[in-house]
Design an enzyme around this catalytic site. Structure first.
Site, short mmCIF file in Angstrom:
data_model
loop_
_atom_site.label_atom_id
_atom_site.label_comp_id
_atom_site.label_asym_id
_atom_site.label_seq_id
_atom_site.Cartn_x
_atom_site.Cartn_y
_atom_site.Cartn_z
N ASN A 186 -0.64 9.91 -27.21
CA ASN A 186 -2.08 10.18 -27.05
C ASN A 186 -2.83 8.85 -27.16
OD1 ASN A 186 -4.79 10.81 -27.40
ND2 ASN A 186 -4.39 12.59 -28.68
N HIS A 203 -6.39 15.23 -20.26
CA HIS A 203 -6.21 14.31 -21.39
C HIS A 203 -4.80 14.50 -21.94
CE1 HIS A 203 -6.29 12.32 -25.14
NE2 HIS A 203 -6.44 13.43 -25.86
N CYS A 231 -11.66 11.31 -26.70
CA CYS A 231 -10.66 11.62 -25.67
C CYS A 231 -11.26 12.03 -24.34
CB CYS A 231 -9.73 12.71 -26.18
SG CYS A 231 -9.00 12.34 -27.78
#
Length: 315
Positions: A271, A241, A113
């Site tokens: 995500n 993120h 990430c």
């Protein structure tokens, strides 16, 4: 050479949208359960014939078009991804082939990430050092391929997509458009986020990640601003993120960016790992929510319990 800049951005997502109600028909969950816990309403999911490099190439082509450049103008391609199944050719090489580039250097970075902000710093360093003239920096992940669709605690989080940035030298007399990176990790806690097994599957210790992100990361993000010589209240945008709205909002508040637009693309995209920051930033710029030249904090975190951030000037 005094510094670098982001010349242009681009993003791409698969056409198929998976809603919370769709997921409720697959696992024991509901729209209310998902929204209240992670803030996600929809996510885009690629089909079996949509590869990571295809997503990446679409985003890259848009960034090149926005910059007024051709593929031949790029001599370094960096792809941040953790969902490349094949080892070789790597995703960067496949993107270069799809776009019919000349002979760029091609590298993949797997920092999960935090991958895009690591790759952006690497491109900044390469151009500053004269090792590259223009770099294409891409974050691309197909999280649907590694999701455990029977685990309601994780499958509701994940989506697919790609975002790209063109990095080049700053113009004569222009202030650097990419600030110093601050990066690091917590190796002893690396197992808190995992993509393991055959076939690989995503798993995480959600509470551990939440506590780490909301308590340990805000002071690090403030140090990123300090390195860039900017006060948090002077930021025009904060692009963290896009992990979980319950992480994004408290972290952004603790940073102290009281006048900034806070990217909340997680609501619509889920995500998307390394793709999340460049996609969210590209959308903010495309919608005109931040002006050209405005300072934005980019801060990636997650897998390996790693992090990397820098302040950039929006193209």
């Amino acid at each position: 050479m005094t510094g670098t800049r982001i010349a242009a951005l681009g993003h791409y997502q698969p056409a198929k949208v998976l809603t919370n109600d769709d997921l409720a028909g697959m696992v024991d969950t509901s729209d209310e359960w998902i929204t209240s816990r992670v803030g996600i309403k929809t996510r885009h999911v690629g089909g079996p014939d949509e590869s990571v490099d295809e997503l990446a190439a679409h985003a890259a082509a848009k960034a090149l078009a926005a910059a007024g450049l051709t593929p031949a103008d790029i001599d370094l391609v960096l792809v941040a991804t953790s969902t490349a199944i094949d080892r070789s050719p790597n995703m960067a090489a496949r993107v270069a082939a799809r776009l019919a580039m000349g002979s760029p250097a091609v590298m993949d970075l797997n920092v999960v990430c935090a991958g895009f902000t690591h790759a952006l710093a690497t491109a900044d360093h390469a151009v500053r050092a004269g090792a590259a003239t223009r770099a294409l920096v891409i974050g691309a992940d197909k999280m649907a391929d590694i999701a455990d669709w029977t685990d309601r605690s994780t499958c509701v989080l994940l989506g697919d997509g790609a975002g790209a940035a063109v990095v080049e030298a700053a113009r004569p007399g222009e202030e650097p458009g990419i600030g110093p990176v601050l990066w690091g990790s917590v190796p002893e806690m690396g197992n808190a986020v995992r993509i393991e097994g055959t076939p690989p599957r995503f798993a995480q210790e959600g509470q551990s990640v939440y506590r780490w992100a909301t308590t340990q990361l805000p002071p690090i993000a403030r140090k990123v601003c300090e390195r860039a010589g900017i006060a948090p209240e002077d930021l025009a945008a904060v692009v963290l993120h896009q992990a979980n709205l319950r992480i994004i909002e408290p972290v952004a508040q603790k940073i102290g960016a009281v006048n900034a637009v806070i990217a909340r693309d997680v609501v619509d995209s889920g995500n998307t790992s390394a793709a999340s920051i460049p996609m969210a930033l590209s959308k903010l710029v495309e919608r005109g929510e931040v002006e050209s030249g405005a300072p934005a904090l980019l801060f990636g975190f997650g897998g390996n319990l790693s992090y990397a951030g820098q302040v950039i000037r929006c193209p």
